[in-house]
Design a protein around this motif. Structure first.
Motif, PDB file in Angstrom:
ATOM      1  N   LEU A 148       0.853  -1.182   0.000  1.00 40.35           N
ATOM      2  CA  LEU A 148       0.000   0.000   0.000  1.00 40.35           C
ATOM      3  C   LEU A 148       0.887   1.228   0.000  1.00 40.35           C
ATOM      4  CD1 LEU A 148      -2.439  -0.991   2.888  1.00 40.35           C
ATOM      5  CD2 LEU A 148      -2.897  -1.158   0.455  1.00 40.35           C
ATOM      6  N   LYS A 149       0.707   2.094  -0.971  1.00 36.58           N
ATOM      7  CA  LYS A 149       1.392   3.382  -0.943  1.00 36.58           C
ATOM      8  C   LYS A 149       0.438   4.356  -0.287  1.00 36.58           C
ATOM      9  CE  LYS A 149       4.448   2.807  -4.841  1.00 36.58           C
ATOM     10  NZ  LYS A 149       4.869   3.303  -6.150  1.00 36.58           N
ATOM     11  N   SER A 150       0.953   5.097   0.675  1.00 32.64           N
ATOM     12  CA  SER A 150       0.079   5.997   1.425  1.00 32.64           C
ATOM     13  C   SER A 150       0.806   7.282   1.766  1.00 32.64           C
ATOM     14  CB  SER A 150      -0.397   5.315   2.702  1.00 32.64           C
ATOM     15  OG  SER A 150       0.677   5.164   3.597  1.00 32.64           O
ATOM     16  N   ASN A 151       0.079   8.158   2.407  1.00 32.87           N
ATOM     17  CA  ASN A 151       0.662   9.393   2.930  1.00 32.87           C
ATOM     18  C   ASN A 151       0.001   9.687   4.269  1.00 32.87           C
ATOM     19  OD1 ASN A 151       2.246  11.640   3.077  1.00 32.87           O
ATOM     20  ND2 ASN A 151       0.934  12.898   1.791  1.00 32.87           N
ATOM     21  N   MET A 152       0.151   8.759   5.185  1.00 35.01           N
ATOM     22  CA  MET A 152      -0.488   8.843   6.495  1.00 35.01           C
ATOM     23  C   MET A 152       0.567   9.195   7.537  1.00 35.01           C
ATOM     24  SD  MET A 152      -2.613   5.857   8.478  1.00 35.01           S
ATOM     25  CE  MET A 152      -3.774   5.652   7.166  1.00 35.01           C
ATOM     26  N   SER A 153       0.188  10.036   8.484  1.00 35.79           N
ATOM     27  CA  SER A 153       1.131  10.366   9.549  1.00 35.79           C
ATOM     28  C   SER A 153       1.025   9.321  10.650  1.00 35.79           C
ATOM     29  CB  SER A 153       0.845  11.765  10.104  1.00 35.79           C
ATOM     30  OG  SER A 153      -0.344  11.760  10.835  1.00 35.79           O
ATOM     31  N   LEU A 154       2.053   9.260  11.470  1.00 39.01           N
ATOM     32  CA  LEU A 154       2.052   8.308  12.580  1.00 39.01           C
ATOM     33  C   LEU A 154       0.951   8.635  13.588  1.00 39.01           C
ATOM     34  CD1 LEU A 154       5.900   7.943  13.147  1.00 39.01           C
ATOM     35  CD2 LEU A 154       4.355   6.289  12.105  1.00 39.01           C
ATOM     36  N   SER A 155       0.658   9.909  13.773  1.00 41.36           N
ATOM     37  CA  SER A 155      -0.420  10.276  14.707  1.00 41.36           C
ATOM     38  C   SER A 155      -1.778   9.816  14.168  1.00 41.36           C
ATOM     39  CB  SER A 155      -0.423  11.780  14.966  1.00 41.36           C
ATOM     40  OG  SER A 155      -0.687  12.491  13.776  1.00 41.36           O
ATOM     41  N   GLU A 156      -1.990   9.888  12.851  1.00 40.44           N
ATOM     42  CA  GLU A 156      -3.238   9.395  12.276  1.00 40.44           C
ATOM     43  C   GLU A 156      -3.362   7.881  12.443  1.00 40.44           C
ATOM     44  OE1 GLU A 156      -3.838  12.694   8.726  1.00 40.44           O
ATOM     45  OE2 GLU A 156      -2.652  10.893   8.339  1.00 40.44           O
ATOM     46  N   LEU A 157      -2.248   7.175  12.299  1.00 32.12           N
ATOM     47  CA  LEU A 157      -2.259   5.730  12.514  1.00 32.12           C
ATOM     48  C   LEU A 157      -2.584   5.405  13.970  1.00 32.12           C
ATOM     49  CD1 LEU A 157      -1.762   2.883  11.353  1.00 32.12           C
ATOM     50  CD2 LEU A 157       0.632   3.158  12.011  1.00 32.12           C
ATOM     51  N   ASN A 158      -2.012   6.147  14.894  1.00 36.96           N
ATOM     52  CA  ASN A 158      -2.320   5.945  16.320  1.00 36.96           C
ATOM     53  C   ASN A 158      -3.791   6.224  16.619  1.00 36.96           C
ATOM     54  OD1 ASN A 158       0.236   5.134  17.097  1.00 36.96           O
ATOM     55  ND2 ASN A 158       0.916   7.229  17.507  1.00 36.96           N
ATOM     56  N   GLN A 159      -4.347   7.264  15.997  1.00 34.68           N
ATOM     57  CA  GLN A 159      -5.773   7.563  16.170  1.00 34.68           C
ATOM     58  C   GLN A 159      -6.626   6.407  15.654  1.00 34.68           C
ATOM     59  OE1 GLN A 159      -6.491  11.151  14.012  1.00 34.68           O
ATOM     60  NE2 GLN A 159      -5.783  12.488  15.654  1.00 34.68           N
ATOM     61  N   LEU A 160      -6.239   5.857  14.520  1.00 40.45           N
ATOM     62  CA  LEU A 160      -6.972   4.743  13.916  1.00 40.45           C
ATOM     63  C   LEU A 160      -6.953   3.521  14.830  1.00 40.45           C
ATOM     64  CD1 LEU A 160      -8.408   3.918  11.231  1.00 40.45           C
ATOM     65  CD2 LEU A 160      -6.198   3.070  10.472  1.00 40.45           C
ATOM     66  N   VAL A 161      -5.782   3.183  15.355  1.00 39.60           N
ATOM     67  CA  VAL A 161      -5.643   2.030  16.249  1.00 39.60           C
ATOM     68  C   VAL A 161      -6.433   2.256  17.535  1.00 39.60           C
ATOM     69  CG1 VAL A 161      -3.992   0.733  17.648  1.00 39.60           C
ATOM     70  CG2 VAL A 161      -3.444   1.269  15.276  1.00 39.60           C
ATOM     71  N   ASP A 162      -6.301   3.441  18.118  1.00 39.95           N
ATOM     72  CA  ASP A 162      -7.032   3.750  19.354  1.00 39.95           C
ATOM     73  C   ASP A 162      -8.539   3.673  19.140  1.00 39.95           C
ATOM     74  OD1 ASP A 162      -4.688   4.128  20.744  1.00 39.95           O
ATOM     75  OD2 ASP A 162      -4.700   6.318  20.531  1.00 39.95           O
ATOM     76  N   HIS A 163      -9.008   4.194  18.023  1.00 45.81           N
ATOM     77  CA  HIS A 163     -10.445   4.171  17.720  1.00 45.81           C
ATOM     78  C   HIS A 163     -10.967   2.740  17.669  1.00 45.81           C
ATOM     79  CE1 HIS A 163     -14.276   5.173  15.852  1.00 45.81           C
ATOM     80  NE2 HIS A 163     -14.006   4.281  14.918  1.00 45.81           N
ATOM     81  N   TYR A 164     -10.252   1.861  16.987  1.00 46.02           N
ATOM     82  CA  TYR A 164     -10.725   0.488  16.859  1.00 46.02           C
ATOM     83  C   TYR A 164     -10.553  -0.313  18.150  1.00 46.02           C
ATOM     84  CZ  TYR A 164     -11.890   1.263  12.072  1.00 46.02           C
ATOM     85  OH  TYR A 164     -12.492   1.753  10.943  1.00 46.02           O
ATOM     86  N   GLU A 165      -9.556   0.010  18.953  1.00 45.48           N
ATOM     87  CA  GLU A 165      -9.420  -0.649  20.256  1.00 45.48           C
ATOM     88  C   GLU A 165     -10.573  -0.266  21.169  1.00 45.48           C
ATOM     89  OE1 GLU A 165      -5.540   0.252  21.786  1.00 45.48           O
ATOM     90  OE2 GLU A 165      -4.620  -1.389  20.664  1.00 45.48           O
ATOM     91  N   THR A 166     -10.949   0.998  21.199  1.00 42.88           N
ATOM     92  CA  THR A 166     -12.071   1.410  22.045  1.00 42.88           C
ATOM     93  C   THR A 166     -13.387   0.867  21.497  1.00 42.88           C
ATOM     94  OG1 THR A 166     -12.261   3.503  20.844  1.00 42.88           O
ATOM     95  CG2 THR A 166     -10.959   3.511  22.870  1.00 42.88           C
TER      96      THR A 166
END
Length: 187
Positions: A148-166
């Motif tokens: 996957l080629k992307s342009n995502m920041s590490l903070s956006e990835l952390n938000q994504l992981v946190d959202h799905y964990e909650t």
């Protein structure tokens, strides 16, 4: 003049669509045709971001309401490459995959072993931006590699992981609550 412009547009669209055809040769940089046995079946697909966005644009509008984090993640993906190899018994591809990741300076986020298969998730970062994500799923006879080629920041990835964990935590609590209510109702 209009015919000339129409012809040029048609050729450009044809070239874009050609990359989406399913091919029987590998499309990853680390896989060479000589590394794969003749009995193995290879399926390769590459979807450029322009075409991907065209097809999921309507879905993204609906997803923003239902699952805004998933919509944000899909928006950040530029292109997808997939190679699936079935019937390959050797471990040469896995070795080449790990060597490729080391040469390109990918960082391993996680490895998961599940039912005899190894799933490896790796990222290539530039500053605080994730430029590529490589997934490798290796089983006894089957291998799947996704880039996957992307342009995502590490903070956006952390938000994504946190959202799905909650979200998962809430779902588990709701299931436990409904089971306890069902048991109380049954008594």
């Amino acid at each position: 003049m209009k015919r000339g412009i129409g012809f040029i547009v048609a050729v450009c669209i044809g070239l874009l669509l050609q990359s989406c055809f399913v091919k029987t040769s590998p499309n990853m940089a680390f896989i060479h045709k000589g590394d794969i046995s003749r009995d193995a079946e290879v399926v390769s697909v590459k979807v450029p971001g322009i075409l991907m966005r065209t097809f999921i644009l309507g879905e993204l509008r609906e997803m923003k309401e239902e699952d805004p984090m998933l919509a944000m993640a899909l928006k950040k993906i530029k292109s997808i490459k997939l190679t699936a190899i079935e019937g390959e018994k050797g471990h040469r591809l896995h070795e080449r995959f790990t060597n490729y990741l080391a040469d390109q300076q990918f960082e391993e986020l996680m490895s998961i072993y599940s039912d005899g298969a190894k799933v490896s998730i790796n990222t290539l970062t530039k500053g605080d931006r994730i430029k590529k994500i490589m997934l490798g799923v290796v089983d006894n006879e089957d291998q799947v590699f996704i880039e996957l080629k992307s342009n995502m920041s590490l903070s956006e990835l952390n938000q994504l992981v946190d959202h799905y964990e909650t979200t998962k935590g809430k779902e588990k609590k709701d299931k436990k609550k409904s089971k306890s209510e069902d048991l109380a109702f049954a008594k």
